[in-house]
Enzyme design. Structure first.
Site, PDB file in Angstrom:
ATOM      1  N   ASP A  34     -51.348 -16.054   9.729  1.00 50.22           N
ATOM      2  CA  ASP A  34     -50.263 -16.929  10.174  1.00 50.22           C
ATOM      3  C   ASP A  34     -50.614 -18.353   9.773  1.00 50.22           C
ATOM      4  OD1 ASP A  34     -51.493 -18.216  12.872  1.00 50.22           O
ATOM      5  OD2 ASP A  34     -51.950 -16.074  12.863  1.00 50.22           O
ATOM      6  N   ASP A  92     -43.570 -17.910  19.829  1.00 51.71           N
ATOM      7  CA  ASP A  92     -44.941 -18.320  20.129  1.00 51.71           C
ATOM      8  C   ASP A  92     -44.918 -19.042  21.466  1.00 51.71           C
ATOM      9  OD1 ASP A  92     -47.403 -19.539  20.348  1.00 51.71           O
ATOM     10  OD2 ASP A  92     -47.390 -20.450  18.363  1.00 51.71           O
ATOM     11  N   GLU A 119     -47.296 -19.944  24.592  1.00 52.23           N
ATOM     12  CA  GLU A 119     -48.695 -20.020  24.977  1.00 52.23           C
ATOM     13  C   GLU A 119     -48.904 -21.300  25.777  1.00 52.23           C
ATOM     14  OE1 GLU A 119     -51.301 -21.566  21.661  1.00 52.23           O
ATOM     15  OE2 GLU A 119     -49.661 -20.729  20.436  1.00 52.23           O
TER      16      GLU A 119
END
Length: 300
Positions: free
Chosen positions: A91, A180, A182
């Protein structure tokens, strides 16, 4: 999935996350990021440490490094898995600079997700070149959105993502988009949201992305963040493939509460691969290439 992330720089950032000395590694910072687009903070040099990130500069794993540090790994210096093991991927974001995608593919990398957007106003300056370059090299590619749940509703960010690189097409080389979600690299771990509010935010994002693309969003997260900020919520396990961040040389990752299986595993934040100047996150798909293509083509 850093600041033009060389291997030494990634190691330096990990050291910063766990409180190691900065001075011994200061000379190892090699470059500054590529020129920023109008949607990114203009003219910002590479921060001296991961905690100095400014809005728009986040990358996959940034918040995990800041808030979890070594807790995301079995040890401070993770030994990457054998690159020949399983279906391998990476990534990336603009911190990697220019990437030779043909070399990446020749090195055995079969898939890659790249940062497209963050929040509601930032688009990664290298996204267009990465997205096209990976496709032309035969790398199965996809886009990810760095979520800022305190900036707007989930629907607003899902629409921004889908309109700025996060769309999907059945072309045999495009993976569904990634949320994403987090630890907050700019502030409070859970973005100031309660567990109930965070669950609602994720559901809002999921529903909007699904309506825009027909695909289930892939969720990238760490076990610690998910357990803390959603209360080990099982509500997405039957809908979203899990991409788990657990930097370890062990044979399998720890899973967030509520999930029983992983689809993608980010097993190190300090890997390397031919075609990328320096360090890069390394990932592994849980299955064969045929299953990866089934995920890309929505036939899984």
């Amino acid at each position: 999935m850093l600041f033009h992330r060389s291997l030494t720089t990634r190691t330096r950032l990990r050291a910063a996350a766990v409180g190691a000395l900065f001075s011994a590694l200061a000379a190892l910072l090699v470059t500054t990021p590529t020129a920023a687009s109008a949607a990114e903070p203009a003219g910002n040099p590479a921060p001296a440490r991961v905690g100095d990130l400014r809005p728009g500069q986040a990358f996959m794993g940034a918040g995990t490094m800041i808030h979890e540090g070594a807790a995301a790994a079995d040890d401070a210096m993770v030994i990457p898995l054998d690159s020949s093991g399983g279906v391998q991927g990476i990534d990336v974001s603009h911190w990697q600079g220019a990437i030779n995608w043909t070399s990446v593919r020749n090195a055995g990398i079969q898939f890659a997700w790249m940062k497209a957007t963050e929040g509601t106003s930032y688009k990664d300056s290298s996204f267009n070149s990465n997205y096209v370059g990976a496709y032309n090299a035969g790398v199965i590619r996809g886009a990810y959105h760095f979520a800022l749940p305190n900036a707007s509703s989930g629907a607003t960010q899902a629409n921004y993502f889908a309109s700025n690189g996060g769309a999907w097409s059945r072309d045999n080389l495009t993976l569904p988009g990634v949320l994403d979600i987090e630890s907050n690299p700019y502030g409070a771990t859970c973005y100031g949201l309660s567990q109930t509010a965070m669950r609602s935010w994720i559901t809002d994002f999921y529903n909007t992305y699904k309506s825009r693309t027909s695909r289930d969003i892939v969720i990238y997260t760490s076990p610690s963040w998910w357990n803390t900020c959603t209360g080990s919520w099982s509500g997405m396990a039957a809908k979203s493939p899990l991409w788990v961040a657990h930097w370890t040389s062990a044979g399998s990752p720890t899973l967030p509460g509520g999930f029983s299986v992983w689809t993608v595993w980010q097993y190190t934040s300090s890997g390397s691969v031919s075609g990328v100047s320096g360090g890069v996150d390394r990932d592994k798909f849980n299955g064969s290439r045929d299953r990866l293509l089934a995920l890309a083509n929505n036939t899984a």
